[in-house]
Design a protein around this motif. Structure first.
Motif, PDB file in Angstrom:
ATOM      1  N   PRO A  45       0.843  -1.211   0.000  1.00  0.00           N
ATOM      2  CA  PRO A  45       0.000   0.000   0.000  1.00  0.00           C
ATOM      3  C   PRO A  45       0.871   1.252   0.000  1.00  0.00           C
ATOM      4  O   PRO A  45       2.014   1.221   0.448  1.00  0.00           O
ATOM      5  CB  PRO A  45      -0.792  -0.128   1.306  1.00  0.00           C
ATOM      6  N   PRO A  46       0.358   2.347  -0.532  1.00  0.00           N
ATOM      7  CA  PRO A  46       1.142   3.597  -0.551  1.00  0.00           C
ATOM      8  C   PRO A  46       1.276   4.185   0.858  1.00  0.00           C
ATOM      9  O   PRO A  46       0.276   4.383   1.552  1.00  0.00           O
ATOM     10  CB  PRO A  46       0.320   4.518  -1.456  1.00  0.00           C
ATOM     11  N   PHE A  47       2.485   4.436   1.265  1.00  0.00           N
ATOM     12  CA  PHE A  47       2.734   5.060   2.564  1.00  0.00           C
ATOM     13  C   PHE A  47       2.990   6.550   2.364  1.00  0.00           C
ATOM     14  O   PHE A  47       3.425   6.981   1.276  1.00  0.00           O
ATOM     15  CB  PHE A  47       3.933   4.398   3.246  1.00  0.00           C
ATOM     16  N   PRO A  48       2.735   7.365   3.367  1.00  0.00           N
ATOM     17  CA  PRO A  48       2.907   8.818   3.208  1.00  0.00           C
ATOM     18  C   PRO A  48       4.361   9.180   2.919  1.00  0.00           C
ATOM     19  O   PRO A  48       5.286   8.570   3.459  1.00  0.00           O
ATOM     20  CB  PRO A  48       2.438   9.387   4.556  1.00  0.00           C
ATOM     21  N   ASP A  49       4.541  10.184   2.050  1.00  0.00           N
ATOM     22  CA  ASP A  49       5.873  10.679   1.705  1.00  0.00           C
ATOM     23  C   ASP A  49       6.143  11.981   2.454  1.00  0.00           C
ATOM     24  O   ASP A  49       5.229  12.694   2.859  1.00  0.00           O
ATOM     25  CB  ASP A  49       5.978  10.940   0.189  1.00  0.00           C
ATOM     26  N   GLY A  50       7.421  12.263   2.628  1.00  0.00           N
ATOM     27  CA  GLY A  50       7.802  13.560   3.171  1.00  0.00           C
ATOM     28  C   GLY A  50       7.928  13.624   4.678  1.00  0.00           C
ATOM     29  O   GLY A  50       8.446  14.606   5.214  1.00  0.00           O
ATOM     30  N   ASP A  51       7.441  12.601   5.406  1.00  0.00           N
ATOM     31  CA  ASP A  51       7.568  12.600   6.870  1.00  0.00           C
ATOM     32  C   ASP A  51       8.770  11.739   7.247  1.00  0.00           C
ATOM     33  O   ASP A  51       8.714  10.507   7.188  1.00  0.00           O
ATOM     34  CB  ASP A  51       6.286  12.060   7.504  1.00  0.00           C
ATOM     35  N   LEU A  52       9.871  12.386   7.645  1.00  0.00           N
ATOM     36  CA  LEU A  52      11.091  11.647   7.964  1.00  0.00           C
ATOM     37  C   LEU A  52      10.967  10.829   9.247  1.00  0.00           C
ATOM     38  O   LEU A  52      11.795   9.960   9.504  1.00  0.00           O
ATOM     39  CB  LEU A  52      12.263  12.628   8.093  1.00  0.00           C
TER      40      LEU A  52
END
Length: 597
Positions: free
Chosen positions: A217-224
């Protein structure tokens, strides 16, 4: 060894013992002064919001769950403040104001509660802000100028550890905060320990293993702070082995690696759990209870999240095993509604659950099954549980404490010469399994009941090398009357009553935690401690009922009510100084002594 070095070792030994021991009386306290006041503040605020009554409410925080226990909570906070050695020595005026505020909160008048709550809220933040630093400063003053104040030094170890645990330090983290060998300067080690535990939280990089479907599934991008990685970093490994696979890489602020691992596991579990609500076929889950934590030195440490419940060491001979199994089988043949059978089943289920909330709910259900329905108690299930558990458990306190002290002596005194001297004084029990002589609990109790010379005869072999062991012997000796025969009965009665009151308060705290989980959805900060205590209480109740059901089957509630009467009669006989109940054999087994009379 100098006096201040010996006292520093006493502090460090008590520090270690609180965090490492499986014995309930020697473990770190659930509450320190600041945490006790915070509990009062939360419950007093709920009392004011609900008008002192439990009622349905849109916001569960307005429901007033547990507000009827506010007087008990305030009374416990008052006792905690009174015995806080740091407040006594450094902030006696503030302590007096806080004690008086706790007393006023026991009132059922809203104006008194509101005024007292305001005073606590005004003093608590500043007290908590500098509590740890002030505690170590007071310790350094004692080590330099009053190293013989052993009771205050031990008290500081207990106060500081309780406050650190309330702030978020784990037991493992506090154990790892210092290292010491017999050759080290204990005073310098204490200074290093103070520097480490007074530090702020740090950020840890944690790795939680996941099970993912073939179509990820797509996981959120941009959150380190939350990313998916296909492999662990290629770094040296320490601790528990980590499996290969896909991991959630998360950034967690915590005081120590074990604490970071626990937070990472819980947060990732709830995060991926939210996805399975909407996509149950995704089969995404946390695949392991071992979390990888990157350490400052560059290695990767495997930390196990699952916490095992400590078992009380017991020895049962083959005949005893046969009788226990026969009694348990008889109980299991009854209908499923049998309280003892249900309690055993609930305890067994709690052992194999990993999350503390489920464990606590199961353990409380087991306690309630064995106590609810008892006759003669006003206040419902909680009143019966507090009274029956506290009396039943405390009746065997002296035997447990003496047995625990004897076991610690055996474990700690390893020097061959000192051990030989010790066994000549309190030996006499032959362990056939180990083919060796062991410390005899009855002889230990005789020395704890004797005069000071008799006590020193027992502590002499280990006094120099084991300051904490010598301190504990002296504390028990004082609890049992300090060698004065005329004081013995009343002293031992008060020793039991103090313990009974603490158990009753803790049962109330377990109940409030259970309500908070059920109605608000989250548990208190120190849920681990409450799980351990609930597990100990339920285990003791089951052991009592299984033992007495061997001879005459009896309903658990009726048996525990009988034991409550035995406790009350025993304590009154101690207060009256009945010589038959001041003998070592009667003190070790009061229920049997009562049946023989």
């Amino acid at each position: 060894m100098s006096l201040n070095a010996r006292s520093a070792r006493l502090f460090l030994q008590r520090w270690y013992e609180q965090l490492h021991s499986s014995s309930a009386p020697r473990k770190a306290r659930t509450l320190g002064s600041c945490a006790a006041l915070e509990e009062v503040v939360a419950l007093a605020d709920a009392w004011l919001r609900s008008g002192g009554q439990t009622k349905p409410a849109m916001d569960p925080e307005d429901g007033g769950h547990g507000v009827q226990m506010l007087p008990d909570v305030a009374a416990e906070a008052e006792k905690t403040l009174q015995r806080d050695v740091l407040l006594v020595s450094r902030y006696s005026a503030r302590r007096d104001v806080l004690v008086e505020a706790a007393r006023r909160i026991k009132s059922d008048k809203a104006d008194d509660i509101r005024a007292a709550l305001g005073q606590i809220n005004a003093l608590l933040p500043a007290l908590r802000r500098s509590y740890i630093e002030d505690g170590f400063a007071e310790l350094q003053r004692l080590l330099e100028y009053e190293p013989g104040e052993h009771e205050r030094i031990v008290g500081l170890a207990e106060c500081i550890v309780s406050e650190l645990r309330a702030r978020g330090w784990t037991d493992a983290g506090l154990l790892e905060a210092y290292e010491i060998t017999p050759a080290d300067d204990a005073v310098a080690v204490v200074a290093t320990l103070a520097t480490r535990v007074c530090s702020a939280k740090q950020q840890f990089e944690c790795y939680v293993c996941l099970t993912l479907p073939a179509e990820r599934p797509p996981f959120p991008d941009g959150d380190l702070s939350f990313r998916i990685v296909d492999a662990l970093p290629n770094e040296p490994r320490v601790g528990r082995p980590l499996k290969r696979g896909t991991y959630a890489k998360v950034l967690i602020d915590a005081f120590d690696p074990v604490g970071a691992a626990a937070i990472a596991y819980r947060r990732v579990l709830s995060t991926v759990g939210a996805l399975t609500v909407f996509l149950p076929e995704s089969r995404i889950d946390v695949a392991s209870e071992i979390v990888g934590v990157r350490l400052p030195g560059g290695s990767l440490r495997g930390c196990e999240f699952q916490e095992r419940l400590a078992e009380e060491p017991r020895f049962v001979d083959p005949d005893g095993i046969r009788r226990i199994l026969a009694s348990s089988w008889a109980a299991s043949s009854k209908p499923a509604a049998d309280p003892l059978h249900d309690a055993i089943r609930l305890r067994h289920r709690a052992v194999y659950k990993s999350d503390p909330e489920t464990r606590l709910l199961l353990l409380w259900s087991g306690i309630e099954r064995m106590t609810s329905g008892a006759r003669g108690f006003r206040g419902g299930a909680l009143a019966a549980a507090k009274e029956l558990v506290s009396h039943a458990v405390t009746l065997g306190k002296l035997r447990r404490d003496v047995g625990d002290f004897a076991a610690v002596m055996e474990h700690s005194v390893t020097d061959e010469r000192a051990r030989g001297e010790l066994l000549r004084v309190v030996g006499g029990y032959r362990d056939l399994r180990a083919a060796t002589d062991r410390v005899h609990r009855g002889k230990v109790l005789e020395h704890l009941l004797g005069d000071e010379a008799k006590l020193q005869q027992m502590t002499g072999p280990f006094y120099a090398a084991h300051p904490l062991l010598a301190f504990r012997a002296h504390s028990l000796w004082m609890d049992f009357g300090g060698g004065i025969v005329a004081r013995r009965g009343k002293a031992i009665a008060e020793y039991h009553e103090r313990s009974r009151q603490r158990v009753a308060w803790q049962v109330g705290r377990v109940y409030r935690a259970r309500n908070r989980i059920a109605h608000v959805g989250v548990g208190p900060e120190r849920l681990k401690d409450l799980v351990a205590h609930a597990y100990f209480y339920l285990t003791q109740l089951i052991a009592i009922c299984v033992h007495y059901n061997e001879t005459e089957p009896i309903r658990a509630q009726d048996l525990l009510t009988t034991r409550m009467g035995q406790y009350q009669a025993y304590v009154e006989l101690l207060r009256k100084g009945d010589p038959a109940f001041l003998k070592p054999e009667a003190l070790m087994r009061p229920a049997s002594a009562l049946q023989r009379q």
